[in-house]
Write a protein that holds these residues in place. Sequence first.
Motif, PDB file in Angstrom:
ATOM      1  N   ILE A 198       0.853  -1.199   0.000  1.00  0.00           N
ATOM      2  CA  ILE A 198       0.000   0.000   0.000  1.00  0.00           C
ATOM      3  C   ILE A 198       0.882   1.240   0.000  1.00  0.00           C
ATOM      4  O   ILE A 198       1.788   1.351   0.831  1.00  0.00           O
ATOM      5  N   LYS A 226       1.120   5.138   0.680  1.00  0.00           N
ATOM      6  CA  LYS A 226       0.386   6.148   1.454  1.00  0.00           C
ATOM      7  C   LYS A 226       1.202   7.438   1.468  1.00  0.00           C
ATOM      8  O   LYS A 226       2.423   7.384   1.623  1.00  0.00           O
ATOM      9  N   GLN A 245      -4.123   7.125  -0.296  1.00  0.00           N
ATOM     10  CA  GLN A 245      -3.707   5.714  -0.276  1.00  0.00           C
ATOM     11  C   GLN A 245      -4.010   4.998  -1.581  1.00  0.00           C
ATOM     12  O   GLN A 245      -5.015   5.268  -2.210  1.00  0.00           O
ATOM     13  N   PHE A 274      -4.142  -9.396   7.654  1.00  0.00           N
ATOM     14  CA  PHE A 274      -4.353  -9.508   9.103  1.00  0.00           C
ATOM     15  C   PHE A 274      -5.540 -10.391   9.460  1.00  0.00           C
ATOM     16  O   PHE A 274      -6.453 -10.595   8.673  1.00  0.00           O
ATOM     17  N   HIS A 291     -13.254  -2.148   9.464  1.00  0.00           N
ATOM     18  CA  HIS A 291     -13.307  -1.019   8.529  1.00  0.00           C
ATOM     19  C   HIS A 291     -14.112  -1.397   7.294  1.00  0.00           C
ATOM     20  O   HIS A 291     -14.187  -2.560   6.920  1.00  0.00           O
ATOM     21  N   PHE A 345      -2.527  -4.015  13.697  1.00  0.00           N
ATOM     22  CA  PHE A 345      -2.951  -5.220  12.988  1.00  0.00           C
ATOM     23  C   PHE A 345      -2.562  -6.400  13.870  1.00  0.00           C
ATOM     24  O   PHE A 345      -1.465  -6.413  14.436  1.00  0.00           O
ATOM     25  N   ASN A 365      -0.177  -0.002  13.225  1.00  0.00           N
ATOM     26  CA  ASN A 365      -0.516   0.620  11.943  1.00  0.00           C
ATOM     27  C   ASN A 365      -0.297   2.124  12.037  1.00  0.00           C
ATOM     28  O   ASN A 365       0.488   2.687  11.294  1.00  0.00           O
ATOM     29  N   GLU A 366      -0.988   2.761  12.987  1.00  0.00           N
ATOM     30  CA  GLU A 366      -0.728   4.188  13.170  1.00  0.00           C
ATOM     31  C   GLU A 366      -1.111   4.683  14.547  1.00  0.00           C
ATOM     32  O   GLU A 366      -1.777   3.984  15.313  1.00  0.00           O
TER      33      GLU A 366
END
Length: 382
Positions: free
Chosen positions: A150, A152, A163, A192, A218, A262, A272-273
Amino acid sequence: MTGHNSRAPVLPGSAIGVLGSGQLGRMFAIAARRMGYRVHTLSPDEDTPTGQVADVEINAPYEDLAAVCRFASGVSVVTFEFENVPAATAAAAARCAPVRPSGDVLHTTQHRLREKTFLSRTGLPHTSFRRVSSLEELATAAKELGLPAILKTADFGYDGKGQFRIRDANDFEQAWRAVGERESVLEAFIDFDREISVVAARTIDGHFVHYGAIENHHRNGILDVSIAPARVADGIARDAIEIARVVLEKLDVVGVLCVEFFVTRDGRLLINELAPRPHNSGHFTFDANLTSQFEQQLRAVSLLPLGDVTQFRPAAMGNLLGDLWNDGEPDWITAASVADVKIHLYGKTAPRPGRKMGHLTALATTAEQALRDMERARKLVH
Ligand code: AMP
């Protein structure tokens, strides 16, 4: 005199400044007003979710540093609900009032490369990544990391174009265009098992509290449902909480921060963030916990002791996106007939698709039952 490095508590009756004016600021303002504080908000928008609840709504661009300083001079402490304000904005505010969490926390967490570099240096687990600043570098990075991956943007502030999922080398050009041909991060795609988060708060003296592991689902890259407690092994939840504790400590956070993870299929946790503020996945705490994430932010930034985080019952939260308005106003009367589901709406007047307009929270004896109750109510809203 209480200079802006003061450790004097900010007492009820004082004004608190919030940079940003969305739903996070709105729920913060509700918590703050409940405890007798005044709330000022600054953002480039008018009639905002936060402004509707705040005492004072200031309408100015974040780049107007004189306005930011005037705003900060009128309050006892500045916090934020939107972390993508320019570094100069946080610095201008800090010249006129204490800013909590600090501009340094903002600086690290508002940029994916800086954030991942911090995680690497601290020895915390995260997705493998490469910095990419040209199409050629993208090809090299993809070779090193493998595909799918991915791409970003490094900074978070690039309207929705942030993204792109790369399947094979044919996608490189489109991906590079999709991120606006700007400094980016290529991340290994994680197949994941689950996504979880930990929302935690920390005081200026290092006291730490958390809301346990929260399970997140999500849809189209936007949080759809959160379930608390997360349905993961105790060991995974414990490790996630310990990682969150280290993150808040190493960043010296005074306030609330959310760590998103994840959980890989072989049971490893990868960050992840980070979000240095209350988080959508912690909205259930507004109804389900003795002290919500918003009150915790208030207490931490005001230098008051943190509140008890006891969760009354398992909870599920479901977002209400603008798409629900496609066929006109949702059916609130029917939704309200599910008497044990709480309806939260943010006062936004323009229901664009994908825009977070509100959420529902259900409490039950099990997380599964709470999820079913929330989903039933959400169907009735249609
Ligand atoms: P982000 O805005 O980076 O948190 O991404 C939003 C969502 O996209 C995440 O919560 C995941 O569901 C998905 N996602 C982001 N990065 C990855 C990745 N490296 N591997 C798999 N899914 C991802």
